[in-house]
Design a protein around this motif. Structure first.
Motif, short mmCIF file in Angstrom:
data_model
loop_
_atom_site.label_atom_id
_atom_site.label_comp_id
_atom_site.label_asym_id
_atom_site.label_seq_id
_atom_site.Cartn_x
_atom_site.Cartn_y
_atom_site.Cartn_z
N TRP A 257 -12.83 65.21 44.26
CA TRP A 257 -14.42 64.55 44.48
C TRP A 257 -13.46 62.59 44.44
N PHE A 258 -12.42 62.90 43.94
CA PHE A 258 -11.82 61.64 43.37
C PHE A 258 -11.79 60.68 44.73
N PRO A 259 -11.45 61.18 46.04
CA PRO A 259 -12.25 59.68 47.13
C PRO A 259 -13.54 59.13 47.58
N TYR A 260 -14.07 60.73 47.64
CA TYR A 260 -15.79 60.24 46.64
C TYR A 260 -16.07 59.33 46.13
N HIS A 261 -15.69 59.34 44.68
CA HIS A 261 -16.19 58.32 43.84
C HIS A 261 -15.64 57.08 43.76
N VAL A 262 -14.16 56.89 44.45
CA VAL A 262 -13.90 55.99 44.80
C VAL A 262 -14.33 55.19 45.77
N ILE A 263 -14.99 55.76 46.71
CA ILE A 263 -15.71 55.20 47.66
C ILE A 263 -17.09 54.51 47.06
N ASN A 264 -17.65 55.25 46.37
CA ASN A 264 -19.11 54.75 45.46
C ASN A 264 -18.61 53.46 44.59
#
Length: 339
Positions: free
Chosen positions: A238-245
């Protein structure tokens, strides 16, 4: 339905990203659906001792299995690069995905809190009855449905031009009228669905490990390792998704934000697909954790694993209680001797 003027403002406009996303989601569907259904069957039909950890894992498997079954719609969306399921499904499917994200991390957080209580306050474990756990989980699901509402509101169908084919496509994309809407939705997702839960999880594990080092009962029980593996796996996917956010929220480079936004939206097909992988990874983790049971118990190996988890939790609690009773006896004896 509104018209979009930007040629590349949706995740499905990038052929390379959608191809990778489609491949990942296909793998997720093939592994995740049967894997999570097997977990549910193992717990409901074969597990004799249902500990708090097992009940939380059951809820996690139900949530993951349900959302895995819905990935077929996203596979078709990415493959066709146009949304064919209508406006209601557009809002509903992304709402359910967002709710699954919150449910997964909240359930993992509850597992970590329970492990901390079992180690730090074993004498209080009797307060955590199945009735209490059921009420907490029901309250969690209500909270999940409420805080996922922004993904329902800020999502609609748009018509996007496809210059390469001199045509247009229908995309199911976020509808943020104002910049504050972007900041609100993505900040809520990352803070409530990642930063705060992980802060609680890390705190729980620091306190748990500190207590284990102080006590003579340092045997690491199976459930502790299993929960730690689930926590780490969820964070990785989930880390990459939240980085994009967070990059979109912060607008790192205001001068070229439009170009950055286009690149980020193109990456969402991949990062969102990676996030789905966390839901099909858990059955694999349970299989590795219970591999010692496979040869002896066959298809019942996972039920045996969960039975062992329940037994180890009860044993750890009894050991801690025995240690406390022994200390009280020694203290009373010392007091009597001095008296």
């Amino acid at each position: 339905m509104t018209a979009s003027t930007n040629e590349e403002d949706s995740p499905v406009s990038n052929d390379y990203a959608t191809a990778i996303g489609t491949l990942i989601l296909t793998l997720v569907f093939l592994l995740g659906v049967p894997g999570n259904l097997f977990i549910v069957w193992s717990i409901l039909a074969r597990t004799r001792k249902r500990s708090v950890t097992t009940i939380l894992i059951l809820n996690l498997a139900c949530a993951d299995g349900f959302i895995m079954a819905l990935t077929i719609f996203f596979i078709i969306y990415l493959a066709k690069q146009t949304w064919i399921f209508g406006a209601v499904m557009c809002k509903g499917l992304f709402y359910l995905c967002n709710a699954n994200m919150y449910a997964s991390i909240f359930l993992i957080t509850l597992m970590s809190i329970h492990r901390m209580v079992a180690v730090l306050f074993p004498q209080k474990l009797y307060l955590i009855s199945r009735k209490v756990v059921t009420r907490v989980i029901m309250g969690m699901w209500v909270l999940v449905m409420v805080i996922s509402i922004p993904s329902l509101v800020f999502r609609e169908l748009e018509i996007e031009p496809d210059v390469s084919e001199n045509n247009s496509r229908i995309v199911c994309s976020p509808n943020h009228t104002w910049p504050t809407h972007v900041r609100f939705q993505y900040s809520l997702e990352t803070v409530s669905g990642f930063i705060l839960p992980y802060a609680v999880i890390i705190t729980c594990y620091v306190l748990t490990l500190r207590r284990l080092r102080q006590t003579q009962f340092q045997r690491r029980i199976r459930s502790e390792k299993l929960i730690l593996a689930i926590v780490i796996t969820f964070g990785i996917f989930w880390f990459p998704y939240h980085v994009i956010n967070m990059v979109q929220v912060s607008k790192i480079c205001a001068m070229s934000f439009d170009q950055i936004n286009v690149s980020l939206e193109s990456c969402r097909a991949v990062t969102s697909a990676l996030a789905f992988l966390s839901s099909c990874a858990n059955p694999i983790l349970y299989t590795f954790a219970g591999k010692s049971y496979i040869k002896k118990n066959g298809l019942a190996f996972m039920a045996k694993l969960f039975d062992g988890t329940a037994s180890s939790e009860q044993t750890a609690s009894k050991q801690k209680e025995s240690a406390g009773e022994m200390n009280n006896i020694l203290n009373n004896s010392a007091t009597a001797t001095m008296g």
